[in-house]
Scaffold this motif. Structure first.
Motif, PDB file in Angstrom:
ATOM      1  N   GLU A  97      30.217 -63.294  18.290  1.00  0.00           N
ATOM      2  CA  GLU A  97      30.225 -62.425  17.100  1.00  0.00           C
ATOM      3  C   GLU A  97      29.101 -61.409  17.159  1.00  0.00           C
ATOM      4  N   ARG A  98      27.924 -61.836  17.598  1.00  0.00           N
ATOM      5  CA  ARG A  98      26.806 -60.885  17.725  1.00  0.00           C
ATOM      6  C   ARG A  98      27.117 -59.858  18.803  1.00  0.00           C
ATOM      7  N   LEU A  99      27.680 -60.299  19.915  1.00  0.00           N
ATOM      8  CA  LEU A  99      28.080 -59.380  20.981  1.00  0.00           C
ATOM      9  C   LEU A  99      29.075 -58.358  20.443  1.00  0.00           C
ATOM     10  N   PHE A 100      30.103 -58.822  19.740  1.00  0.00           N
ATOM     11  CA  PHE A 100      31.112 -57.907  19.203  1.00  0.00           C
ATOM     12  C   PHE A 100      30.500 -56.937  18.201  1.00  0.00           C
TER      13      PHE A 100
ATOM     14  N   MET B 125      36.673 -50.868  27.836  1.00  0.00           N
ATOM     15  CA  MET B 125      36.900 -52.204  28.316  1.00  0.00           C
ATOM     16  C   MET B 125      35.530 -52.814  28.609  1.00  0.00           C
ATOM     17  N   VAL B 126      35.341 -54.010  28.137  1.00  0.00           N
ATOM     18  CA  VAL B 126      34.084 -54.721  28.361  1.00  0.00           C
ATOM     19  C   VAL B 126      34.395 -56.063  29.009  1.00  0.00           C
ATOM     20  N   LEU B 127      33.738 -56.326  30.110  1.00  0.00           N
ATOM     21  CA  LEU B 127      33.870 -57.609  30.799  1.00  0.00           C
ATOM     22  C   LEU B 127      32.484 -58.236  30.870  1.00  0.00           C
ATOM     23  N   GLY B 128      32.409 -59.512  30.585  1.00  0.00           N
ATOM     24  CA  GLY B 128      31.128 -60.186  30.656  1.00  0.00           C
ATOM     25  C   GLY B 128      31.296 -61.645  31.017  1.00  0.00           C
ATOM     26  N   THR B 129      30.223 -62.210  31.531  1.00  0.00           N
ATOM     27  CA  THR B 129      30.229 -63.635  31.845  1.00  0.00           C
ATOM     28  C   THR B 129      29.741 -64.422  30.633  1.00  0.00           C
ATOM     29  N   ASP B 130      30.034 -65.700  30.621  1.00  0.00           N
ATOM     30  CA  ASP B 130      29.652 -66.551  29.485  1.00  0.00           C
ATOM     31  C   ASP B 130      28.142 -66.653  29.315  1.00  0.00           C
ATOM     32  N   GLY B 131      27.385 -66.262  30.330  1.00  0.00           N
ATOM     33  CA  GLY B 131      25.935 -66.261  30.217  1.00  0.00           C
ATOM     34  C   GLY B 131      25.425 -65.301  29.154  1.00  0.00           C
ATOM     35  N   LEU B 132      26.257 -64.331  28.763  1.00  0.00           N
ATOM     36  CA  LEU B 132      25.878 -63.409  27.685  1.00  0.00           C
ATOM     37  C   LEU B 132      25.878 -64.135  26.348  1.00  0.00           C
ATOM     38  N   TRP B 133      27.029 -64.617  25.937  1.00  0.00           N
ATOM     39  CA  TRP B 133      27.144 -65.200  24.596  1.00  0.00           C
ATOM     40  C   TRP B 133      26.602 -66.616  24.498  1.00  0.00           C
TER      41      TRP B 133
ATOM     42  N   VAL C  98      23.733 -53.469  24.479  1.00  0.00           N
ATOM     43  CA  VAL C  98      24.021 -54.909  24.499  1.00  0.00           C
ATOM     44  C   VAL C  98      22.895 -55.663  25.189  1.00  0.00           C
ATOM     45  N   LEU C  99      22.499 -55.196  26.363  1.00  0.00           N
ATOM     46  CA  LEU C  99      21.459 -55.908  27.113  1.00  0.00           C
ATOM     47  C   LEU C  99      20.113 -55.838  26.400  1.00  0.00           C
ATOM     48  N   GLY C 100      19.822 -54.725  25.737  1.00  0.00           N
ATOM     49  CA  GLY C 100      18.588 -54.616  24.960  1.00  0.00           C
ATOM     50  C   GLY C 100      18.582 -55.582  23.788  1.00  0.00           C
ATOM     51  N   ASP C 101      19.718 -55.687  23.098  1.00  0.00           N
ATOM     52  CA  ASP C 101      19.819 -56.616  21.976  1.00  0.00           C
ATOM     53  C   ASP C 101      19.704 -58.057  22.463  1.00  0.00           C
ATOM     54  N   LEU C 102      20.317 -58.351  23.587  1.00  0.00           N
ATOM     55  CA  LEU C 102      20.244 -59.700  24.152  1.00  0.00           C
ATOM     56  C   LEU C 102      18.807 -60.054  24.523  1.00  0.00           C
ATOM     57  N   ARG C 103      18.095 -59.115  25.145  1.00  0.00           N
ATOM     58  CA  ARG C 103      16.694 -59.374  25.519  1.00  0.00           C
ATOM     59  C   ARG C 103      15.831 -59.590  24.274  1.00  0.00           C
ATOM     60  N   ALA C 104      16.056 -58.771  23.238  1.00  0.00           N
ATOM     61  CA  ALA C 104      15.301 -58.914  21.993  1.00  0.00           C
ATOM     62  C   ALA C 104      15.585 -60.268  21.345  1.00  0.00           C
ATOM     63  N   PHE C 105      16.835 -60.703  21.384  1.00  0.00           N
ATOM     64  CA  PHE C 105      17.246 -61.987  20.824  1.00  0.00           C
ATOM     65  C   PHE C 105      16.574 -63.148  21.555  1.00  0.00           C
ATOM     66  N   LYS C 106      16.593 -63.101  22.889  1.00  0.00           N
ATOM     67  CA  LYS C 106      16.056 -64.202  23.691  1.00  0.00           C
ATOM     68  C   LYS C 106      14.541 -64.277  23.649  1.00  0.00           C
ATOM     69  N   GLY C 107      13.885 -63.139  23.480  1.00  0.00           N
ATOM     70  CA  GLY C 107      12.429 -63.130  23.533  1.00  0.00           C
ATOM     71  C   GLY C 107      11.949 -63.577  24.903  1.00  0.00           C
ATOM     72  N   PRO C 108      10.971 -64.462  24.949  1.00  0.00           N
ATOM     73  CA  PRO C 108      10.398 -64.878  26.233  1.00  0.00           C
ATOM     74  C   PRO C 108      11.223 -65.943  26.978  1.00  0.00           C
ATOM     75  N   VAL C 109      12.321 -66.379  26.402  1.00  0.00           N
ATOM     76  CA  VAL C 109      13.117 -67.446  27.019  1.00  0.00           C
ATOM     77  C   VAL C 109      13.815 -66.920  28.275  1.00  0.00           C
ATOM     78  N   GLU C 110      13.677 -67.661  29.359  1.00  0.00           N
ATOM     79  CA  GLU C 110      14.331 -67.297  30.621  1.00  0.00           C
ATOM     80  C   GLU C 110      15.840 -67.528  30.529  1.00  0.00           C
ATOM     81  N   PHE C 111      16.597 -66.743  31.278  1.00  0.00           N
ATOM     82  CA  PHE C 111      18.046 -66.954  31.354  1.00  0.00           C
ATOM     83  C   PHE C 111      18.320 -68.198  32.175  1.00  0.00           C
ATOM     84  N   GLU C 112      19.208 -69.061  31.681  1.00  0.00           N
ATOM     85  CA  GLU C 112      19.583 -70.272  32.407  1.00  0.00           C
ATOM     86  C   GLU C 112      20.857 -70.048  33.215  1.00  0.00           C
TER      87      GLU C 112
END
Length: 75
Positions: free
Chosen positions: A22-25, A1-9, A43-57
């Motif tokens: 789709e990338r998350l899945f 089971m995976v639960l996440g907030t919309d801040g992920l996708w 998941v979090l590693g892929d998300l960090r790699a995707f975002k690069g230096p961009v801060e989370f909003e």
């Protein structure tokens, strides 16, 4: 089971492209055989790699729960 907030996708990279469900899945499918902690790390590693230096909003919260039948515990 995976639960996440919309801040992920809804997280965006430098060009403004969203990470997306789709990338998350896709990451979840590729790493589904791992432990819950390893899936979350993937998941979090892929998300960090995707975002690069961009801060989370927005917050990006992820909970992974994996049921393991008795006698089949993994590390």
């Amino acid at each position: 089971m995976v639960l996440g907030t919309d801040g992920l996708w809804e997280a965006c990279d430098l060009s403004g492209t969203m990470y997306g469900k789709e990338r998350l899945f896709s990451v979840l499918r590729r790493h589904g055989g791992l432990s819950a902690a390893q899936i979350a790390a993937a998941v979090l590693g892929d998300l960090r790699a995707f975002k690069g230096p961009v801060e989370f909003e927005d917050d990006a919260t992820l909970v992974v729960v994996k049921w393991v039948p008795t006698g089949e515990a993994t590390g």
